[in-house]
Motif scaffolding. Structure first.
Motif, PDB file in Angstrom:
ATOM      1  N   LYS A   1      34.325  31.215  26.442  1.00  0.00           N
ATOM      2  CA  LYS A   1      35.639  30.805  25.959  1.00  0.00           C
ATOM      3  C   LYS A   1      36.775  31.488  26.686  1.00  0.00           C
ATOM      4  O   LYS A   1      36.604  32.549  27.266  1.00  0.00           O
ATOM      5  N   CYS A   2      37.946  30.890  26.592  1.00  0.00           N
ATOM      6  CA  CYS A   2      39.146  31.491  27.151  1.00  0.00           C
ATOM      7  C   CYS A   2      39.536  32.700  26.300  1.00  0.00           C
ATOM      8  O   CYS A   2      39.583  32.616  25.083  1.00  0.00           O
ATOM      9  N   PRO A   3      39.837  33.825  26.936  1.00  0.00           N
ATOM     10  CA  PRO A   3      40.201  35.010  26.171  1.00  0.00           C
ATOM     11  C   PRO A   3      41.529  34.855  25.424  1.00  0.00           C
ATOM     12  O   PRO A   3      41.802  35.601  24.495  1.00  0.00           O
ATOM     13  N   HIS A   4      42.356  33.909  25.801  1.00  0.00           N
ATOM     14  CA  HIS A   4      43.671  33.783  25.167  1.00  0.00           C
ATOM     15  C   HIS A   4      43.778  32.638  24.171  1.00  0.00           C
ATOM     16  O   HIS A   4      44.693  32.616  23.362  1.00  0.00           O
ATOM     17  N   CYS A   5      42.903  31.659  24.287  1.00  0.00           N
ATOM     18  CA  CYS A   5      43.149  30.424  23.540  1.00  0.00           C
ATOM     19  C   CYS A   5      42.082  30.050  22.525  1.00  0.00           C
ATOM     20  O   CYS A   5      42.281  29.130  21.749  1.00  0.00           O
ATOM     21  N   ASP A   6      40.961  30.677  22.551  1.00  0.00           N
ATOM     22  CA  ASP A   6      39.911  30.331  21.614  1.00  0.00           C
ATOM     23  C   ASP A   6      39.440  28.883  21.782  1.00  0.00           C
ATOM     24  O   ASP A   6      39.126  28.208  20.816  1.00  0.00           O
TER      25      ASP A   6
ATOM     26  N   VAL B   1      37.713  27.010  33.825  1.00  0.00           N
ATOM     27  CA  VAL B   1      39.155  26.853  33.718  1.00  0.00           C
ATOM     28  C   VAL B   1      39.528  26.613  32.261  1.00  0.00           C
ATOM     29  O   VAL B   1      38.831  25.899  31.557  1.00  0.00           O
ATOM     30  N   CYS B   2      40.639  27.203  31.827  1.00  0.00           N
ATOM     31  CA  CYS B   2      41.169  26.900  30.496  1.00  0.00           C
ATOM     32  C   CYS B   2      42.252  25.841  30.638  1.00  0.00           C
ATOM     33  O   CYS B   2      43.210  26.036  31.373  1.00  0.00           O
ATOM     34  N   HIS B   3      42.076  24.759  29.915  1.00  0.00           N
ATOM     35  CA  HIS B   3      43.043  23.678  30.038  1.00  0.00           C
ATOM     36  C   HIS B   3      44.250  23.861  29.149  1.00  0.00           C
ATOM     37  O   HIS B   3      45.148  23.039  29.133  1.00  0.00           O
ATOM     38  N   TYR B   4      44.247  24.934  28.387  1.00  0.00           N
ATOM     39  CA  TYR B   4      45.425  25.179  27.562  1.00  0.00           C
ATOM     40  C   TYR B   4      46.394  26.133  28.245  1.00  0.00           C
ATOM     41  O   TYR B   4      47.589  25.958  28.207  1.00  0.00           O
ATOM     42  N   CYS B   5      45.843  27.197  28.883  1.00  0.00           N
ATOM     43  CA  CYS B   5      46.755  28.194  29.447  1.00  0.00           C
ATOM     44  C   CYS B   5      46.598  28.368  30.948  1.00  0.00           C
ATOM     45  O   CYS B   5      47.350  29.095  31.567  1.00  0.00           O
ATOM     46  N   GLY B   6      45.607  27.730  31.539  1.00  0.00           N
ATOM     47  CA  GLY B   6      45.460  27.853  32.972  1.00  0.00           C
ATOM     48  C   GLY B   6      44.592  29.024  33.414  1.00  0.00           C
ATOM     49  O   GLY B   6      44.380  29.238  34.608  1.00  0.00           O
ATOM     50  N   TYR B   7      44.084  29.796  32.468  1.00  0.00           N
ATOM     51  CA  TYR B   7      43.196  30.919  32.800  1.00  0.00           C
ATOM     52  C   TYR B   7      41.998  30.429  33.614  1.00  0.00           C
ATOM     53  O   TYR B   7      41.435  29.369  33.345  1.00  0.00           O
ATOM     54  N   ARG B   8      41.625  31.211  34.629  1.00  0.00           N
ATOM     55  CA  ARG B   8      40.488  30.845  35.457  1.00  0.00           C
ATOM     56  C   ARG B   8      39.538  32.011  35.607  1.00  0.00           C
ATOM     57  O   ARG B   8      39.961  33.160  35.620  1.00  0.00           O
TER      58      ARG B   8
HETATM   59 ZN    ZN Z   1      43.410  29.757  27.685  1.00  0.00          ZN
END
Ligand code: ZN
Ligand code: ADP
Ligand code: ZN
Length: 740
Positions: free
Chosen positions: A458-463, A475-482
């Motif tokens: 999972k994305c560490p910022h968005c759950d 890739v996180c499609h909510y915040c752009g984290y990669r």
């Molecule tokens: Zn994210």
């Protein structure tokens, strides 16, 4: 003041809008939707038109612009209402008035009323035999063919006689003169003929106490003139449809009309037939398989009052009923009610506004209400009705077991069938019962999960789960984290970590191999793409032509299979890990609905949910069929994360062919969005690349904004839209807004 007017009200004429001046004496009375009389064309003949927009300014020269002559007095027409609805949609969803009008007004398709001709046999059975014998003796081949066909069916549609029996018009005329055949003609309304043939007058079951209580309370409130929205929260098979029909009958008796919205995949022949049996010719149906002509006919029947009940998918909310009294929205939680075209409307919101404009009521129904609707019901905005029991005597709620796939792996079982599922399948097949295997593919995207601990990465910022790109990058499609794809599970260190995804076709193969004695049928997009394919597969399964039906979420809707005693959900996690804040809700809904398919008719039903996340609340609650518990947990999650309905969510998607220009546009948009975010309390997330970053060489980026106050989001949307229109990149970058 000036008014934009369409003269000829239809979807097509929306591109031809004419501007008129509003004389001072009429200024007070003219608003969007009003019907007016205007001088039109070279001869200034007076015609009627509808006001669709008002403006302070005009780009026309003063001498070019004509004046509205008068307001057309009288009853408010349904067209006025629909134009008013379009105006509301334009503002609420941020589309152009043109797009909104095109969505709301029917496509006009002038079509000749088709006549249905029948060849009818006027002969008694004995006479028929004699006539056949004579025709054979005299070698009148055509006549013989027809007479023999009459032995099978005494009424034959002309089209079939012409096509299959190869009869000429002259031959038929000759036979008609001889008194061997009679011609019958009648007007038909396209799309309804097949139904009419099957309609049998039928009054439904006697309603049980729970059902009666709802009907009584609703109709009493209705008769008192109370309007508004009600939610019927009733478990699967609790008899909601029977309640709808009883209420519809009441509303029809009050000479008002009813729209019944059903998700497209639940709009089966079986569903429609139930309504047709009860209300006969007063029922109209639209669905996406109708041709434009057929569709237009059905809408005309509604406009003229010939039909009183319209059944259809989300676009049926625009049915031009002049005396709309009630809108029913079945399975209100379904994602299919959201349109993906601009205006990106949600039929639930539009239905509420349409009902308000028409003085109608709205009934939402579901076994798994959306969080939005249930929270409104709890707060008292909606009237809440409950159905707690299965309606059919002797039918009970299925027993649900959760099979932990991590345990299976530990025990060395790597097949798609867990041991409990395999055992249950063997047992039910032995008893001659039917099985449904359900592969939850909604929201499926290449995510990565651990086969030992079941956790998705999972994305560490968005759950939300990270999405796998080309098998190597997350890739996180909510915040752009990669992040690079891990080789070991970040939670437990196990090396058994892999992309998740098995198709229905694969399952079909595996089921056939594991149970060689069983007949397996598959239902998914591939097998249902041809016209009627959907219906055919379901009917074949209902007739018992297969033992196992493998399918996607399509199989959970709209069909009763009395012989199905086991439902296997192969991979409950698939929808759990999609990168959508609604994924837990979707998972809970799908599991609960799928479980509702088992044991509908007397026989005890069993459901087995296979999962790597047996402790996840959406799975625990679905297994217990405990909607309230799920609702509480999910509401807490949404509040914590400020996702809807705790907050509102605005997204802006920008797309363009030039990546650099796109990046610049997104930078500008972020700045405009955050300009006074301290004052408005808007939280922005992103920007990020869209789920599918590049489509047809067009790149797409997305920005989310959260805020409790919808009006503030609308203001921000309008600001971004206005500045975007004046920006240097305007014209090279497209902006698309979505509100949840
Ligand atoms: Zn994210
Ligand atoms: P839902 O829409 O809540 O899933 P339905 O209206 O389709 O429920 O009802 C489920 C089944 O129970 C249907 O086969 C229906 O004919 C039957 N049914 C509904 N109400 C009654 C009742 N009062 N008595 C007997 N059978 C009923
Ligand atoms: Zn792990």
């Amino acid at each position: 003041m000036y008014a934009n007017i369409i003269v000829d009200i239809s979807h097509e004429s929306v591109d031809r809008i004419f501007q008129y001046r509003i004389p001072q004496r009429l200024e007070e009375k003219i608003h969007v939707g009003v019907q007016v009389r205007i001088p039109f064309g070279v001869g200034n003949r007076i015609r009627k038109g509808y006001v669709v927009e008002l403006s302070e300014e005009t780009s026309l020269a003063q001498e070019q612009i004509k004046e509205i002559q008068e307001i057309e007095e009288g009853a408010v027409t349904v067209e006025s209402q629909l134009i008013g609805l379009a105006r509301w949609m334009k503002e609420y969803y941020g589309s152009t008035m043109n797009q909104a009008l095109k969505t709301v007004l029917p496509v006009r398709q002038k079509v000749r009323q088709r006549q249905m001709r029948w060849l009818v046999c006027p002969l008694a059975p004995k006479e028929l035999d004699a006539a056949i014998e004579e025709a054979a003796r005299k070698k009148y081949r055509a006549r013989e063919r027809l007479l023999r066909a009459f032995c099978q069916s005494p009424r034959i549609p002309w089209a079939i006689a012409e096509g299959q029996l190869n009869l000429s018009a002259a031959a038929v005329r000759a036979m008609e003169e001889k008194g061997i055949v009679r011609l019958e003609t009648r007007q038909i309304v396209r799309g309804m003929d097949s139904l009419r043939e099957q309609a049998v007058s039928h009054s439904g079951p006697v309603l049980n106490g729970e059902q009666q209580a709802i009907v009584r309370d609703f109709t009493e409130r209705y008769d008192r003139g109370e309007r508004g929205t009600s939610l019927i929260y009733g478990i699967t098979g609790s008899g909601k449809t029977e309640v709808y029909m009883e209420i519809i009958a009441h509303v029809l008796q009050a000479c008002r009309q009813v729209i019944v919205l059903v998700p497209e995949i639940a709009l089966t022949y079986q569903t429609v037939l139930r309504f047709y049996r009860r209300f006969g010719d007063r029922v109209s149906v639209i669905n996406s398989r109708l041709s434009a002509g057929e569709r237009y006919d059905q809408l005309e029947r509604a406009r003229t009052g010939e039909a009183g009940v319209m059944i259809g998918p989300r676009s049926a909310v625009f049915t031009p009923f002049p005396r709309l009294g009630l809108i029913i929205m079945d399975e209100e939680h379904e994602g299919a009610y959201k349109s993906e075209l601009s205006p990106r409307y949600h039929a639930r919101e539009v239905a509420a506004e349409r009902a308000r404009l028409s003085g109608a009521s709205l009934i939402l129904g579901s076994a798994t209400p959306s969080l939005e609707s249930y929270s409104r019901a709890l707060s008292g905005d909606y009237h809440l009705y409950r159905l707690r029991n299965r309606a059919k005597p002797g039918s009970s709620v299925a027993r649900v077991t959760v099979a932990d796939l991590r345990e299976e792996l530990k025990a060395g079982n790597r097949s798609v069938f867990s041991r409990p599922l395999r055992e249950a399948m063997e047992e039910q097949l032995g008893l001659g019962h039917q099985i449904m295997l359900f592969l939850n593919r909604r929201g499926y995207s290449g995510f990565v999960s651990c086969r030992s601990c079941g956790k998705a990465v999972k994305c560490p910022h968005c759950d939300v789960a990270l999405t796998l790109h080309r098998g190597e990058r997350l890739v996180c499609h909510y915040c752009g984290y990669r992040a690079p794809a891990p080789v070991r599970c970040p939670s437990c260190g196990s090396p058994y970590i892999a992309g998740f995804g098995t198709g229905t076709q694969k399952i079909e193969e595996l089921a056939a191999k594991a149970f060689p004695q069983a007949r397996v049928l598959r239902m998914d997009l591939d097998t249902t793409s041809k016209k009627g394919g959907h219906q055919e597969i379901l009917s074949a399964f209902a007739r018992g032509e297969a033992d196992i039906l493998v399918g996607t979420q399509m199989i959970v809707k709209g069909h009763d299979f009395p012989n199905v005693t086991l439902v296997g959900i192969l991979a409950a996690d698939m929808s759990l890990n999609s990168s959508d804040f609604r994924c837990a809700e979707r998972t809970f809904q799908l599991l609960t609905q799928a479980a509702g398919r088992a044991g509908r008719d007397g026989a005890k039903g069993e459901v087995i949910i296979q999962t790597y996340n047996p402790d996840h609340y959406s799975i625990v609650c679905a297994a217990r069929q405990d909607y309230e518990a799920f609702y509480e947990q999910e509401t807490a999650f949404r509040s914590l994360m400020r996702y809807p309905p705790a907050s509102r969510l605005l997204s802006v998607m920008v797309s363009g062919a030039d990546e650099k220009v796109l990046a610049q546009a997104m930078t500008d948009i972020c700045r405009w969005a955050e300009e006074d975010s301290s004052a408005t309390g808007v939280e922005t997330i992103g920007p990020a690349d869209a789920q599918i970053y590049k489509v047809n060489d067009i790149y797409r980026k997305i920005l989310y904004m959260k805020q409790e106050n919808y009006d503030i989001l609308i203001k921000i949307r309008n600001r971004i839209e206005m500045r975007g229109g004046q920006a240097r990149w305007s014209g090279r970058v497209m902006m698309q807004f979505d509100l949840a």
